[in-house]
Write an enzyme that holds these catalytic residues in place. Structure first.
Site, PDB file in Angstrom:
ATOM      1  N   LYS A  85       3.810  -4.974   0.838  1.00  0.00           N
ATOM      2  CA  LYS A  85       3.703  -5.109  -0.743  1.00  0.00           C
ATOM      3  C   LYS A  85       4.925  -5.490  -1.632  1.00  0.00           C
ATOM      4  O   LYS A  85       4.874  -6.487  -2.346  1.00  0.00           O
ATOM      5  CB  LYS A  85       3.356  -3.663  -1.261  1.00  0.00           C
ATOM      6  CG  LYS A  85       1.720  -3.108  -0.875  1.00  0.00           C
ATOM      7  CD  LYS A  85       1.460  -1.751  -1.112  1.00  0.00           C
ATOM      8  CE  LYS A  85       0.225  -1.369  -0.716  1.00  0.00           C
ATOM      9  NZ  LYS A  85      -0.248   0.125  -0.593  1.00  0.00           N
ATOM     10  N   GLN A 139       2.122   5.548  -2.102  1.00  0.00           N
ATOM     11  CA  GLN A 139       1.425   5.296  -1.083  1.00  0.00           C
ATOM     12  C   GLN A 139       0.785   6.572  -0.211  1.00  0.00           C
ATOM     13  O   GLN A 139       1.801   7.351  -0.238  1.00  0.00           O
ATOM     14  CB  GLN A 139       2.465   4.428   0.042  1.00  0.00           C
ATOM     15  CG  GLN A 139       1.786   4.167   1.407  1.00  0.00           C
ATOM     16  CD  GLN A 139       0.899   3.042   1.390  1.00  0.00           C
ATOM     17  OE1 GLN A 139       1.113   1.936   0.592  1.00  0.00           O
ATOM     18  NE2 GLN A 139      -0.186   2.903   1.991  1.00  0.00           N
ATOM     19  N   ASP A 191      -3.156   1.289  -8.769  1.00  0.00           N
ATOM     20  CA  ASP A 191      -4.045   1.103  -7.571  1.00  0.00           C
ATOM     21  C   ASP A 191      -5.519   1.943  -7.954  1.00  0.00           C
ATOM     22  O   ASP A 191      -6.257   1.878  -6.990  1.00  0.00           O
ATOM     23  CB  ASP A 191      -3.365   2.394  -6.766  1.00  0.00           C
ATOM     24  CG  ASP A 191      -2.813   1.761  -5.132  1.00  0.00           C
ATOM     25  OD1 ASP A 191      -3.425   0.634  -4.970  1.00  0.00           O
ATOM     26  OD2 ASP A 191      -2.460   2.541  -4.473  1.00  0.00           O
TER      27      ASP A 191
END
Ligand code: NDP
Length: 287
Positions: free
Chosen positions: A52, A96, A119
């Site tokens: 990422k 994450q 996200d």
């Protein structure tokens, strides 16, 4: 038979975003900012985070990379999220998952400003998706729809079967496919481990979406001739990465299929970049 090239499509999207970012920052505005938070030392999460951060650099997104020990307290993590929520130079916040034991992942996700939830996991964004309202859509299902769009494979008016009902893939994907949209408007069936005859359900599908996490589980018997198969599964086996479909057998029967690796996987990060750039454009002061 068409192989749907997610790797190439993701590279095209990153190049498009890079050009978009460069054109706007050339006028003197700040670059987009994405905070990427990794808690603990899970090796798979470390790889995802590294990928990422690398994609951010390619697109021209400034990444703020936080690597925190698994011993961090819930309150310390919430304090960091609150600080990032209030920073003007941060357009997206990515925490994450999964978090180490002892930390409440759902509470942390809910503490992210929904306007920075690139996200798409915040309950507000999930709720807005279910109501058909504009929102951040979680990146893997968004990547699946983007692949369909770019290959002009519309599920509208067709029968779609989604195998898997997780919050991050199956459920949001089913909602996107059922929405009133040129690349939605499918009649959607969601299957899971309590589905009595999975093969019979799958054989009905014009569009078959696999998000089970079971290597090569779906054989040719599960697939209708001429179907489009989108394989979200990423399974580590001794022979390497495998999807949920038995690719060699299934590809003989289908009109189009995504490979693993190189199918849906790379699209996820491309959609994260897209969501971050979109957030930045919305948040930039208007002239
Ligand atoms: P989960 O384990 O959370 O969900 C799996 C789903 O598949 C569950 O709903 C489960 O049913 C269903 N399932 C499992 N076995 C069967 C079976 N035999 N018959 C019918 N249904 C079954 O996985 P995720 O959704 O998180 O991930 C799915 C796959 O996608 C994984 O391989 C993962 O690695 C991959 N993935 C890929 C991403 C990417 O491309 N970037 C991102 C995220 C995931 P039940 O609910 O009843 O248990």
């Amino acid at each position: 038979m068409q192989i749907i090239d997610g790797k190439g499509t993701a590279a095209t999207i990153r190049a498009e975003l890079k050009a978009q970012v460069a054109a706007i920052t050339a006028l003197g505005t700040r670059a987009p900012g994405l905070a990427v938070i990794l808690v603990g030392e899970d090796p798979a999460s470390q790889v995802y985070v590294r990928n990422k951060v690398r994609a951010c650099a390619e697109v021209g997104i400034h990444s703020l990379h936080y690597e925190l020990p698994a011993s961090i307290s819930q309150q310390e993590l919430l304090d960091l999220l609150a600080a990032l929520n209030s920073r003007d130079d941060v357009d997206g916040i990515l925490l994450q998952m999964p978090l180490p034991k002892g930390l409440d992942g759902n509470a942390c996700l809910a503490a992210i400003d929904p306007a920075k939830d690139v996200d798409g996991f915040h309950p507000i964004n999930v709720g807005r998706l279910s109501q058909g309202l504009p929102c951040f859509v979680s990146c893997t299902p968004a990547g699946v729809i983007e692949l369909l769009r770019r290959y002009n494979l519309s599920p509208a008016g067709k029968k779609a079967v989604v195998v898997g009902r997780s919050n991050i893939v199956g459920k949001p994907l089913a909602m996107l496919l059922a929405r009133n949209d040129a690349f939605g408007n499918a009649t959607v069936t969601v299957c899971h481990s309590a589905t009595p005859d999975l093969a019979a359900e799958c054989r009905e599908a014009d569009f078959l979406f696999l998000a089970m996490g079971k290597p090569e589980f779906i054989t040719a018997d599960y697939v209708k001739k001429g179907a489009v198969v989108i394989d979200v599964g990423i399974n580590r086996t001794e022979e390497g990465l495998r999807g949920d479909a038995d690719f060699d057998a299934v590809c003989q029967k289908v009109a189009a299929i995504t490979p693993v690796p190189g199918g849906v996987g790379p699209m996820t990060i491309a959609m994260l970049m897209k969501n971050t750039v979109q957030s930045w454009q919305t948040r930039l002061p208007k002239a």
